[in-house]
Design an enzyme around this catalytic site. Structure first.
Site, PDB file in Angstrom:
ATOM      1  CG  ASP A 163      -3.382  29.523 -45.838  1.00  0.00           C
ATOM      2  OD1 ASP A 163      -2.486  29.975 -46.587  1.00  0.00           O
ATOM      3  OD2 ASP A 163      -3.455  28.326 -45.522  1.00  0.00           O
TER       4      ASP A 163
ATOM      5  CG  ASP B 237      -4.306  28.006 -50.555  1.00  0.00           C
ATOM      6  OD1 ASP B 237      -3.777  28.279 -51.625  1.00  0.00           O
ATOM      7  OD2 ASP B 237      -4.184  28.697 -49.535  1.00  0.00           O
TER       8      ASP B 237
ATOM      9  CG  ASP C 245      -1.516  32.881 -50.008  1.00  0.00           C
ATOM     10  OD1 ASP C 245      -0.711  32.574 -50.892  1.00  0.00           O
ATOM     11  OD2 ASP C 245      -1.942  32.072 -49.165  1.00  0.00           O
TER      12      ASP C 245
END
Length: 1182
Positions: free
Chosen positions: A798, A477, A802
């Site tokens: 997070d 990310d 996901d």
């Protein structure tokens, strides 16, 4: 499923399961000081939908009435009065579910005794012990041949029992060591589990304040900014709330919750969207998941009784599995009873699963099992041949050559010989099987996990730590991982002006300013706020969603305040909220104005929201029309320049709606359109200073880093070049989610692997991506076969959505700070500091685990090869193994255990990051290691055979060859044993290096464990030789003999240098051993759904068991290896992902060992009557 602690917990369980402790507490349930009893609340929580609404209306009027009965408040929560909290704990129980008792040390000892090899040794030793007490009458001694040669020494003859006793004693030693290892593993795991549980905190409302408390102490409104419901409750106020109840009901569709239609919220379920506030009504074993958990516990007890009666062997298998899971995962909850209620077919499948060995995901474990099976087979053949040769030689020598007849009184003497041969055979087998391997793996992993905690890696699944060493790709990310996640607005476009820095309030039209402040203050989660800095002169503290905090900070920079506006319009007065999610990429809030009309405030990704804008506030603060061509111009002149500087652009807009007729709020597309744009701001999220260096290290180590983000492509590209993910002159791709999807799908819209294979090798940045895109990319890379090595992918995530990508990845990293519970539950490792550099540390530890195992393998196999050949040839030539059973056990078990500890605890070095990953199909034993094993093996064999056949001449001592049955220990054989052990000790130092390095002492003092073990083993060896006597078959040696033994031992180090000089490239004839499962298995391996598929090594093992002649063959691999693998597996199984079937992409349920399970054994006191806020959307807004 997540079992969570809940309110009525202890009270009820005290009555049902702990009669002694219940005492007078049972009455408290009924006649407590509250206007509602525990039973009423329990029965209320069993209702759903309108039925529940009706029940609340009939009994309490409404939820407000229920609140009053529970002496709580929908706005203020509970008071902080300790006496009141204690009273509630008494009446309604505590928020924890009593964990299952761990196995006692004695149970572990009993399990260790089940080992096949040990049982065979025990039986042989007992027979040997029994027979040693029989002495044939002396006059018949001659008739039995030269079998009781040492007869003239009475004492020696009587000492025949010592060998049997010594074998038994060493077996006891092994069992105790194994049991102690299991026990300490279990203890370590429980410690890890409780640490994870303690970190689980939920926000509750007490005295009108929102505070964070551990789940166990939960009292008051739980405001959930995470997404797991820790208790049962009734919804008081909710916005767009959707719950995933699949962990309880098995339904994968999300359930919409609202106060007037379905207000019942259950513990263990997950908030997928929206936010709300709930009143806690049941905790602990009285909550819905608690009740199921208790039933499971009780069911298990009954099944165990049945098992004892021997009625249900199949149920026994299942309960044992459950038992291991529950006891290891402290509370890993198995929902089998619920599933099997759906139909017999499922039950059958469950039973089948229970009998099939669990599919193992770890690459290393697979390779080791396969290697151990191969060695086990070789060992079995060697030991069988040894026994057969010894027996034949004895029979031919005694009855054919010496032409003796078999006399009845000599039978025990002959049997004693056969038992001795059998013991030698078993000893060869014991030495052949590297049972130290699983121990080394476990020690190495456990040691790494402990140390990784200090490097901010909380490992949930042990094997993830080793898989990380093979990682070839990391999909990371952007926000919070590569960047600091401290958002600040640095540019703004307001009233047709582009401000390159935060403008002065006087430069903005007052009406626009007022609208801007209201839009930000109201249209943000009320949990996001800016607090005073912790230290004087520090930066203000951002609490809640960081993007929203950045916008609130913008208000403060404009010298305005958001708190008064929020006080004027509290959260309860918000008319409708469309919470942020990855599909909308925006958040909107509706408020009712004093004149009865409505105003909608909206904020979101600029290019998405601007498409919904039809006007914009111009220079004088008046709205003017905003046409598509104006939008294009704005994108070109404002948004793209901001994005190219790495800024995240957010558009803030509003719309006024008429109150009559009231709009249809469910028709979101009609509501959030025709907006008026107030401003577009550019938010900076600076790159973490340490990240570029960490990414350079990854690239040097052969790992490709890809950025997957929801941000604008220009922003993503700018950040990627700042981090060093994309370098000028590189051939790389940066795609948006839309482009990516267009390129990988065929005309029918189906994803094709060939299309993905054209893209992923060059792809470095995937922007504006949805969680589904992330999952598709990860799956595509893992399934790809274009590279010669299959890719091993690590992923960071997070958000709740996901989950599928984290689960699909070989290693999933969840964010400890920003991560939601679903993300943490789907992950393998939790980054406690959300920092990319911690991932690099995980890679280093992972490679270190792999190297530690290789070092141990190199050492272990040298010992095994030499010991087996010596025992085999010695037995065949001299009818007696030069290394006795007890000596072999000392060398094998004690030195293996210690060596595995010494070599498995080597600390990692930066040098590990200078080589490429090993890859999945790389053999365990490389050519260099093979060269070392064979080279040192040759040296040791030459020395030992020289000593065996001409040693008595060299040292001028009596020969120990062809000694009769109970003869005293000879100096000759003691020298052989001592030399052998000392050579192993010095070879242990050689084994520290496996890549052909010359300096084997490099960094030796940084590992005190290694030094102390080598010195300790040497000390014990001196004691054994000098004082071991008959049990160890040792005669004390003099100084000169010791020096010669030492000299030969040190020769190992010199010989190691000679071996290092031989170039490996010239030894093409050596075959690498212990490769991973073949490519054909790999494709099946990737289908995580196919649980019934048995892993390659296990299948080998099955086939082997049928082929090898069935008698002795049972020993085969079940030997130390497999049973110890199972044993070490029980620990790893506890912390290992269970490959669950993701029937749909968004079904993020994990029936594995949820580490977020909040079952603290601390006194919990969640009180019914507590209000709870839930908010799933802590997903950063893009």
């Amino acid at each position: 499923m997540s079992t969570t602690a809940t309110i009525g917990e202890m009270a009820n369980s005290a009555v049902e399961f702990y009669p002694k402790r219940a005492g007078g507490r049972a009455e408290a349930n009924h006649s407590g000081p509250f206007g509602v009893t525990l039973e009423e609340l329990r029965s209320l929580m069993e209702l759903r939908g309108m039925e529940a609404v009706q029940k609340i209306q009939d009994n309490y009027g409404d939820t407000e009435g229920l609140c009053q009965r529970l002496k709580s408040s929908t706005t203020d929560g509970l008071s902080d009065n300790a006496a009141d909290l204690e009273k509630r704990a008494q009446a309604f129980g505590q928020n924890f579910i009593p964990p299952k008792k761990p196995k006692t040390f004695l149970q572990l000892v009993w399990e260790a005794l089940q080992d096949v090899t040990l049982i065979i040794l025990e039986i042989a030793a007992i027979i040997s012990l029994g027979l040693s007490f029989y002495q044939p009458p002396s006059e018949e001694g001659e008739a039995c041949g030269n079998v009781s040669g040492g007869m003239e020494d009475e004492g020696e003859a009587e000492a025949g029992w010592i060998e049997g006793a010594a074998i038994l004693l060493s077996v006891i030693c092994v069992v105790l060591v194994t049991a102690f290892n299991d026990w300490s593993k279990e203890k370590q795991f429980r410690g890890l589990q409780s640490r994870i549980e303690q970190e689980q905190r939920f926000a509750v409302v007490r005295n009108s304040n929102v505070i964070q408390i551990p789940v166990a102490d939960m009292v008051g409104q739980i405001k959930q900014s995470s997404d797991l419901l820790p208790t049962d409750g009734v919804l008081i106020q909710g916005n767009d709330l959707k719950i995933d109840e699949s962990s309880l009901t098995g339904e994968s569709d999300h359930v919409r919750k609202s106060v007037d239609k379905d207000p019942m919220l259950l513990s263990g379920t997950h908030v997928m969207e929206g936010s709300g506030r709930m009143l806690v009504t049941a905790v602990g074993v009285n909550s819905q998941s608690g009740i199921i958990f208790t039933l499971l516990g009780a069911g298990e007890g009954e099944e165990e009784k049945k098992e004892k009666k021997g009625k249900q062997p199949e149920a026994a298998v299942e309960t044992n599995q459950n038992k291991a899971k529950k006891q290891d995962g402290a509370v890993a909850m198995e929902m089998q009873p619920l599933k099997s209620a759906e139909g017999g077919e499922v039950e059958e499948r469950e039973k089948k699963k229970a009998n099939v060995p669990k599919k193992e995901k770890s690459v290393l474990q697979g390779k080791l099992t396969k290697l151990a099976v191969q060695i086990g087979k070789a060992g079995l053949v060697m030991s069988s041949i040894t026994v057969i040769i010894l027996v034949l030689y004895f029979v031919i020598e005694t009855f054919v050559v010496q032409q003796r007849s078999w006399l009845p009184e000599c039978t025990p003497v002959y049997v004693q010989y056969f038992v001795k041969f059998f013991i030698i055979g078993v000893t060869v087998l014991v030495v052949a099987v590297p049972e130290g391997l699983p121990l080394a793996v476990t020690i190495s992993l456990a040691y790494s996990v402990k140390k990784m905690m200090k490097d901010n890696n909380l490992v949930r699944h042990l094997d993830a730590c080793e898989t990380m060493g093979n990682a070839t790709a990391i999909c990371s990310d952007k926000t919070g991982t590569l960047t600091t996640n401290r958002m600040t607005v640095v540019q703004a476009y307001v009233n047709d002006q582009h401000f390159r820095e935060v403008p002065d309030p006087s430069q903005i039209n007052p009406n626009t300013l007022e609208m801007l402040v209201s839009a930000i203050a109201i249209n943000s989660a009320y949990t996001s706020k800016i607090m005073a800095p912790d230290v004087e002169g520090g930066l203000p503290k951002q609490v809640g969603n960081k993007t929203e905090c950045g916008l609130l900070g913008f208000i403060l920079d404009l010298k305005q305040h958001y708190v008064p506006i929020r006080e004027q319009i509290p959260e309860e007065k918000l008319y409708k909220v469309y919470t942020f999610n990855s599909v909308r990429k925006s958040m909107s809030t509706v408020v009712q104005l004093p004149d009865g009309n409505f105003r909608l405030y909206s904020k979101g990704a600029s290019e998405i929201l601007l498409k919904k804008c039809s006007s914009i506030l111009g220079e004088g603060g008046e709205a003017r029309s905003f046409r598509p061509r104006d939008r294009d111009e704005m994108v070109k002149k404002v948004i793209e320049p901001m994005a190219c500087e790495g800024l995240r652009t957010i558009c803030i807009a509003y719309r006024d709606l008429a109150g009559e007729p009231e709009p249809d709020w469910d028709n979101e597309a009609e509501i959030v359109t025709e907006l008026t744009c107030i401003t577009v701001v550019g938010i900076e999220d600076p790159v973490r200073p340490e990240v570029p260096e960490a990414i350079r290290k990854c690239q040097r180590a052969g790992i490709t880093v890809r950025m997957v983000t929801g941000d604008n492509i220009n922003t993503a590209r700018a950040i990627a070049s700042k981090c060093g993910i994309i370098l000028p002159g590189d051939d790389f791709l940066c795609l948006e989610g839309k482009d990516f999807n267009r390129r990988i799908r065929n005309e029918k819209g189906e994803i094709e692997q060939e299309r993905i294979d054209k893209i992923w090798p060059k792809l470095r940045v995937l922007a504006r991506s949805s969680p589904t895109d992330k999952h598709t990319l990860v799956k595509g890379i893992i399934d790809s076969t274009v590279m010669e090595q299959r890719q091993v992918v690590a992923v960071t995530g997070d958000g709740t959505n996901d989950g599928p990508a984290l689960k699909k990845a070989d290693v999933g990293f969840a964010m400890g700070i920003a991560g939601t519970d679903v993300a943490k539950e789907a992950s393998d490792i939790i980054l406690t500091d959300d920092n990319f550099t911690s991932i690099v540390k995980a890679v280093m530890w992972g490679r270190n685990v792999y190297d530690s195992i290789s070092k141990f393998l190199q050492f272990q196999l040298t010992v095994n090869v030499v010991a087996v050949i010596v025992a085999f040839t010695g037995a065949c030539i001299t009818q007696d193994s030069p290394l006795k059973a007890v000596q072999m056990l000392w060398v094998n078990l004690i030195m293996d255990t210690f060596a595995s500890l010494a070599l498995a605890t080597e600390p990692p070095t930066e040098a590990l990051l200078l080589r490429k990953p090993y890859g999945r199909n790389n053999p365990l034993i490389s050519l260099t290691m093979m060269k070392n094993i064979l080279g040192h093996g040759v040296y040791q064999l030459v020395i030992i055979f020289t000593l065996l056949f001409v040693g008595e001449k060299i040292f001028n001592i009596d020969s120990g060859r062809n000694a009769p049955l109970h003869s005293p220990p000879s100096e000759h054989y003691t020298i052989i044993f001592n030399t052998f052990v000392l050579m192993q000790l010095f070879n242990e130092i050689n084994a520290r290096k496996i890549h052909g390095e010359r300096n084997v002492f490099d960094g030796i003092f940084s590992n005190p464990i290694f030094c102390s073990i080598v010195l300790g083993t040497f000390g014990v060896q001196i004691v054994i030789v000098q004082f071991g006597g008959k049990p160890f078959s040792c005669a004390p040696l003099n100084m000169e003999q010791w020096l010669w033994c030492m000299f030969v031992g040190v020769g190992e180090l010199l010989w190691g240098q000679v071996i290092a000089t031989v170039p490996t490239s010239h030894l093409k004839c050596l075959k690498e051993a212990g490769t991973g499962p073949g490519t054909d298995e790999m494709t099946e391996d990737d289908l995580a759904e196919d649980e019934e598929e048995i892993d390659h090594a296990e299948r080998e093992l099955r086939r082997g068991q049928i082929l090898w002649f069935r008698g002795l063959n049972r020993i085969q691999t079940q030997m130390e290896v497999v049973s110890t693998f199972k044993r070490s597996g029980s620990f790893q199984g506890a912390v290992r992902r269970r490959s669950s079937v993701l029937s749909q992409l968004h079904d993020v349920t994990n029936i594995s060992t949820p580490t977020h399970v909040v079952l603290s054994t601390a006194n919990a006191s969640v009180a019914p009557g507590s209000d709870t806020l839930l908010n799933a959307s802590s997903v950063p807004m893009t």
